[in-house]
Design a protein around this motif. Structure first.
Motif, PDB file in Angstrom:
ATOM      1  N   PRO A 194      10.802 -38.362 -11.214  1.00  0.00           N
ATOM      2  CA  PRO A 194       9.475 -38.640 -11.770  1.00  0.00           C
ATOM      3  C   PRO A 194       9.288 -40.142 -11.898  1.00  0.00           C
ATOM      4  CG  PRO A 194      10.959 -37.915 -13.495  1.00  0.00           C
ATOM      5  CD  PRO A 194      11.706 -37.745 -12.196  1.00  0.00           C
ATOM      6  N   PRO A 195       8.055 -40.640 -11.814  1.00  0.00           N
ATOM      7  CA  PRO A 195       7.868 -42.093 -11.819  1.00  0.00           C
ATOM      8  C   PRO A 195       8.261 -42.764 -13.121  1.00  0.00           C
ATOM      9  CG  PRO A 195       5.760 -40.936 -11.931  1.00  0.00           C
ATOM     10  CD  PRO A 195       6.808 -39.897 -11.661  1.00  0.00           C
ATOM     11  N   ASP A 196       7.968 -42.138 -14.261  1.00  0.00           N
ATOM     12  CA  ASP A 196       8.190 -42.812 -15.537  1.00  0.00           C
ATOM     13  C   ASP A 196       8.626 -41.809 -16.601  1.00  0.00           C
ATOM     14  OD1 ASP A 196       7.160 -45.620 -14.935  1.00  0.00           O
ATOM     15  OD2 ASP A 196       5.480 -44.373 -14.299  1.00  0.00           O
ATOM     16  N   PRO A 197       9.905 -41.396 -16.592  1.00  0.00           N
ATOM     17  CA  PRO A 197      10.385 -40.502 -17.657  1.00  0.00           C
ATOM     18  C   PRO A 197      10.463 -41.233 -18.994  1.00  0.00           C
ATOM     19  CG  PRO A 197      12.199 -41.209 -16.272  1.00  0.00           C
ATOM     20  CD  PRO A 197      10.952 -41.716 -15.612  1.00  0.00           C
ATOM     21  N   VAL A 198      10.409 -40.460 -20.080  1.00  0.00           N
ATOM     22  CA  VAL A 198      10.431 -41.019 -21.430  1.00  0.00           C
ATOM     23  C   VAL A 198      11.775 -40.679 -22.066  1.00  0.00           C
ATOM     24  CG1 VAL A 198       9.324 -41.009 -23.701  1.00  0.00           C
ATOM     25  CG2 VAL A 198       7.936 -40.793 -21.635  1.00  0.00           C
ATOM     26  N   ALA A 199      12.381 -41.654 -22.718  1.00  0.00           N
ATOM     27  CA  ALA A 199      13.682 -41.459 -23.344  1.00  0.00           C
ATOM     28  C   ALA A 199      13.607 -40.377 -24.412  1.00  0.00           C
ATOM     29  CB  ALA A 199      14.161 -42.773 -23.959  1.00  0.00           C
ATOM     30  N   GLY A 200      14.605 -39.494 -24.402  1.00  0.00           N
ATOM     31  CA  GLY A 200      14.674 -38.432 -25.393  1.00  0.00           C
ATOM     32  C   GLY A 200      13.770 -37.260 -25.129  1.00  0.00           C
ATOM     33  N   THR A 201      12.995 -37.281 -24.056  1.00  0.00           N
ATOM     34  CA  THR A 201      12.072 -36.197 -23.724  1.00  0.00           C
ATOM     35  C   THR A 201      12.510 -35.551 -22.419  1.00  0.00           C
ATOM     36  OG1 THR A 201      10.244 -37.372 -24.792  1.00  0.00           O
ATOM     37  CG2 THR A 201       9.668 -35.594 -23.267  1.00  0.00           C
ATOM     38  N   PRO A 202      12.771 -34.249 -22.396  1.00  0.00           N
ATOM     39  CA  PRO A 202      13.167 -33.600 -21.131  1.00  0.00           C
ATOM     40  C   PRO A 202      12.065 -33.736 -20.081  1.00  0.00           C
ATOM     41  CG  PRO A 202      13.595 -32.157 -23.013  1.00  0.00           C
ATOM     42  CD  PRO A 202      12.771 -33.301 -23.525  1.00  0.00           C
ATOM     43  N   PHE A 203      12.489 -33.911 -18.848  1.00  0.00           N
ATOM     44  CA  PHE A 203      11.535 -34.021 -17.750  1.00  0.00           C
ATOM     45  C   PHE A 203      12.073 -33.252 -16.559  1.00  0.00           C
ATOM     46  CE2 PHE A 203      14.429 -37.611 -17.611  1.00  0.00           C
ATOM     47  CZ  PHE A 203      14.837 -37.644 -16.282  1.00  0.00           C
ATOM     48  N   LEU A 204      11.192 -32.829 -15.710  1.00  0.00           N
ATOM     49  CA  LEU A 204      11.558 -32.084 -14.506  1.00  0.00           C
ATOM     50  C   LEU A 204      11.473 -32.999 -13.295  1.00  0.00           C
ATOM     51  CD1 LEU A 204       9.744 -28.649 -14.972  1.00  0.00           C
ATOM     52  CD2 LEU A 204      12.177 -29.122 -15.213  1.00  0.00           C
ATOM     53  N   TYR A 205      12.421 -32.859 -12.406  1.00  0.00           N
ATOM     54  CA  TYR A 205      12.341 -33.529 -11.117  1.00  0.00           C
ATOM     55  C   TYR A 205      12.949 -32.630 -10.051  1.00  0.00           C
ATOM     56  CZ  TYR A 205      17.240 -35.050 -11.675  1.00  0.00           C
ATOM     57  OH  TYR A 205      18.593 -35.106 -11.838  1.00  0.00           O
ATOM     58  N   GLU A 206      12.888 -33.061  -8.829  1.00  0.00           N
ATOM     59  CA  GLU A 206      13.200 -32.193  -7.700  1.00  0.00           C
ATOM     60  C   GLU A 206      14.453 -32.673  -6.974  1.00  0.00           C
ATOM     61  OE1 GLU A 206      10.533 -29.910  -4.277  1.00  0.00           O
ATOM     62  OE2 GLU A 206       9.895 -31.847  -5.082  1.00  0.00           O
ATOM     63  N   MET A 207      15.289 -31.707  -6.613  1.00  0.00           N
ATOM     64  CA  MET A 207      16.450 -31.955  -5.767  1.00  0.00           C
ATOM     65  C   MET A 207      16.332 -31.110  -4.505  1.00  0.00           C
ATOM     66  SD  MET A 207      19.916 -32.188  -8.075  1.00  0.00           S
ATOM     67  CE  MET A 207      20.211 -33.549  -9.185  1.00  0.00           C
ATOM     68  N   PHE A 208      16.725 -31.688  -3.376  1.00  0.00           N
ATOM     69  CA  PHE A 208      16.729 -30.986  -2.104  1.00  0.00           C
ATOM     70  C   PHE A 208      18.175 -30.837  -1.630  1.00  0.00           C
ATOM     71  CE2 PHE A 208      12.885 -33.518  -2.452  1.00  0.00           C
ATOM     72  CZ  PHE A 208      11.895 -32.576  -2.232  1.00  0.00           C
ATOM     73  N   VAL A 209      18.617 -29.618  -1.475  1.00  0.00           N
ATOM     74  CA  VAL A 209      19.964 -29.330  -0.985  1.00  0.00           C
ATOM     75  C   VAL A 209      19.830 -28.856   0.460  1.00  0.00           C
ATOM     76  CG1 VAL A 209      22.092 -28.035  -1.351  1.00  0.00           C
ATOM     77  CG2 VAL A 209      20.677 -28.672  -3.307  1.00  0.00           C
ATOM     78  N   ARG A 210      20.437 -29.597   1.371  1.00  0.00           N
ATOM     79  CA  ARG A 210      20.344 -29.282   2.806  1.00  0.00           C
ATOM     80  C   ARG A 210      21.727 -28.908   3.345  1.00  0.00           C
ATOM     81  NH1 ARG A 210      17.050 -33.799   2.206  1.00  0.00           N
ATOM     82  NH2 ARG A 210      18.783 -35.183   2.699  1.00  0.00           N
TER      83      ARG A 210
END
Length: 344
Positions: free
Chosen positions: A93-109
């Protein structure tokens, strides 16, 4: 003189850390292997069967020992098959916030042509070895890829260096956890979270609306009257003045501006710097909700302006703020003092 010659050399402590990190990378084996809890139990049973086979010289015991050792060998080959030619990519994510859960993406090839990979765990590691986010993929088809939604959490603000991705598996029997590391240098700027309270030195925000600026622009109050021009439009004609015989006259309106405020972080107070930064985030957010254009003095001076891009610039400046000498102020700032860190 070239600019690179003017740069001061890095301190010995930083050079030693960089050298030690490169040395660890060079000495690290290509695979990491450790026993699971069930694996330790299996190993004890195997050793017990082996001791019993030697003592009794019973062919059935030797056969059982061979089967147990064969499962260990099969586990090693199948886990290697699951890890080999597996690549991982991330989209943070462009700008995660400290102490706050955030979602991002992983690609497994899976770059193998014929064999799938099973039970693959992916962990993204920061520079200090902490896990930024982890995901699990049950199966990746040969030549295919799988997208994982990973929940990340980082407790501290600032610049986070992401160096490696750990790819591991316990396939097929759960006896061992075999892992390999992928080098993925990257960087994430974690924004500070807001905090209410702790900023008693800050002045409260008055609730003010827009006010006259003394300049021409868009607004509701009459500013001046001048001869009408064809670009003004009919709605701007001042009919009463125009009826006086001096020709068509046009109304000019006074620009309305939002109130402005600037917050300055200066050393010399009792608040620790992390509390001061979190209090500054909350104070700036409250100022924006009360209709202010806000600015910031934290290492650099950011003039007041509206908009999300301006707010993001201030949050990034606070995320990277580590204190410093007292800045030069213009006299109209709201001051938030923090305790300067002692020099190491």
């Amino acid at each position: 003189m070239p600019a690179d010659r003017l740069r001061a050399p890095l301190p010995f402590r930083l050079r030693y850390r960089a050298f030690a990190g490169r040395l660890r990378e060079w000495l690290r084996p290509p695979r990491e292997l450790k026993f699971t809890r069930f694996g330790w139990f299996y190993l004890v049973v195997t050793l017990g069967v082996g001791v019993a086979a030697i003592n009794t010289e019973n062919n059935l015991m030797y056969l059982s020992l061979g089967l147990l050792l064969g499962l260990i060998a099969a586990s090693g080959m199948l886990s290697e098959m699951a890890l080999r030619d597996v690549d991982v990519g991330t989209r943070h994510p462009p700008d995660p916030v400290a102490g706050t859960p955030f979602l991002y993406e992983m690609f497994v090839r899976n770059e193998k042509r014929r064999l799938p990979s099973f039970a693959v765990t992916v962990e993204e590691l920061a520079d200090d070895g902490a896990v930024l986010g982890a995901g699990f993929c049950f199966r990746v088809a040969a030549g295919g890829s799988v997208s994982l939604a990973v929940k990340g959490l980082w407790p501290r603000r600032g610049r986070v260096s992401v160096r490696r991705i750990r790819v591991s598996t316990r396939f097929p029997f759960g006896l061992f956890e075999k892992a390999r590391y992928l080098s993925r240098p990257g960087e994430i700027i974690v924004l500070p979270g807001a905090r209410t309270g702790g900023g008693e030195a800050l002045a409260p925000h008055p609730r003010e609306g827009e006010h006259a600026s003394g300049r021409e622009g868009l607004g509701g109050e009459l500013f001046a009257i001048r001869p009408w021009q064809s670009t003004d439009g009919i709605r701007r004609i001042h009919w009463r003045k125009s009826a006086g015989g001096s020709g068509l006259q046009s109304k000019l309106f006074e620009r309305e501006e939002r109130p402005r405020t600037v917050l300055a972080l200066v050393p010399g107070g009792t608040l620790d710097i992390e509390t001061a930064v979190a209090s500054a985030v909350g104070w700036l957010g409250e100022a924006e909700r009360n209709g202010f254009d806000v600015g910031l003095v934290a290492g650099e001076r950011i003039e007041p302006a509206p908009g999300d891009a301006h707010r993001l610039r201030m949050l990034r400046a606070l995320a990277l703020f580590e204190g410093g000498p007292r800045p030069r102020l213009q006299g109209d700032e709201v001051v938030l003092s923090y305790a300067a860190r002692s020099a190491r």
